[in-house]
Design a protein around this motif. Structure first.
Motif, PDB file in Angstrom:
ATOM      1  N   UNK A 129       0.823  -1.217   0.000  1.00  0.00           N
ATOM      2  CA  UNK A 129       0.000   0.000   0.000  1.00  0.00           C
ATOM      3  C   UNK A 129       0.852   1.261   0.000  1.00  0.00           C
ATOM      4  N   UNK A 130       1.973   1.222   0.703  1.00  0.00           N
ATOM      5  CA  UNK A 130       2.778   2.434   0.888  1.00  0.00           C
ATOM      6  C   UNK A 130       3.762   2.704  -0.249  1.00  0.00           C
ATOM      7  N   UNK A 141      11.915  -1.771   2.647  1.00  0.00           N
ATOM      8  CA  UNK A 141      11.091  -1.852   3.855  1.00  0.00           C
ATOM      9  C   UNK A 141      10.913  -3.282   4.350  1.00  0.00           C
ATOM     10  N   UNK A 142      11.011  -4.252   3.480  1.00  0.00           N
ATOM     11  CA  UNK A 142      11.031  -5.648   3.938  1.00  0.00           C
ATOM     12  C   UNK A 142      12.290  -5.867   4.769  1.00  0.00           C
ATOM     13  N   UNK A 143      13.449  -5.394   4.253  1.00  0.00           N
ATOM     14  CA  UNK A 143      14.710  -5.519   4.993  1.00  0.00           C
ATOM     15  C   UNK A 143      14.632  -4.824   6.345  1.00  0.00           C
ATOM     16  N   UNK A 150       9.913  -4.691  12.986  1.00  0.00           N
ATOM     17  CA  UNK A 150       8.742  -3.821  12.916  1.00  0.00           C
ATOM     18  C   UNK A 150       7.460  -4.631  12.839  1.00  0.00           C
ATOM     19  N   UNK A 151       6.459  -4.168  13.546  1.00  0.00           N
ATOM     20  CA  UNK A 151       5.133  -4.755  13.469  1.00  0.00           C
ATOM     21  C   UNK A 151       4.274  -3.983  12.487  1.00  0.00           C
ATOM     22  N   UNK A 156       2.198   1.131   9.463  1.00  0.00           N
ATOM     23  CA  UNK A 156       1.071   2.003   9.127  1.00  0.00           C
ATOM     24  C   UNK A 156       1.391   3.472   9.382  1.00  0.00           C
ATOM     25  N   UNK A 157       2.455   3.736  10.106  1.00  0.00           N
ATOM     26  CA  UNK A 157       2.848   5.120  10.362  1.00  0.00           C
ATOM     27  C   UNK A 157       3.491   5.711   9.124  1.00  0.00           C
TER      28      UNK A 157
END
Length: 173
Positions: A129-130, A141-143, A150-151, A156-157
């Motif tokens: 989504x981001x 962001x997966x890394x 990260x949860x 979502x932030x």
């Protein structure tokens, strides 16, 4: 952990207690390992499903209610298994379409490819989504999710996605 008392003598056996604690720790570690393997298996299924949908163009062929119908049919045959909601099924295609161009011609990126199967599906949905179609950003962001544990709440932030702009990310592929 609750102390274990020998009923006959009411004496705590420290060696036995340490062994029980060790067994509990090993059992929990086994549960975590099993959970990770299940996650990889489910994500692998989602990858293949997304690939099938993309290559066969079923969503175009069967129209706007394709995912609802697929969800109903799979749920019926698989006895209402979770993870087969229409939205989740749409994400399988997004997941495949986002990352497949990075890996289709690069065998040396096997470790990077394995990273995709190391975080939960709900995390992937947030990342998809981001990143708005930017596979390098998604992989970044997966890394970071793995490195920083990260949860979903962190993902979502909005502010964590601003750090992408501040980091000079060098892509080797």
């Amino acid at each position: 952990m609750k102390p274990i008392i020998n009923n006959e003598t009411n004496i705590l056996d420290n060696d036995y207690l340490l062994w029980i604690q060790d067994l509990c720790n090993r059992y929990r570690q086994s549960q975590i390992k099993a959970s990770l393997q299940v996650n990889k298996g489910i994500l692998s299924f989602y990858w293949e499903l997304g690939k099938d949908i993309e290559e066969r163009r079923y969503d175009n062929k069967y129209g706007s209610h394709f995912y609802e119908k697929l969800s109903q049919d799979l749920s019926k045959v698989l006895n209402n298994k979770k993870g087969l909601a229409p939205t989740s099924l749409r994400y399988t295609k997004y997941f495949y379409c986002l990352y497949s161009p990075l890996f289709e011609n690069c065998r040396q990126l096997a470790d990077e490819f394995d990273l995709l199967f190391s975080i939960p599906w709900s995390h992937h949905q947030k990342i998809i989504d981001k990143v708005k179609g930017d596979a390098n950003k998604g992989l970044f962001f997966v890394r970071k999710t793995l490195e920083n544990n990260w949860g979903r709440a962190v993902l979502t932030r909005q502010r964590i996605f601003f750090c992408w702009k501040r980091i000079s990310f060098v892509c080797c592929w």
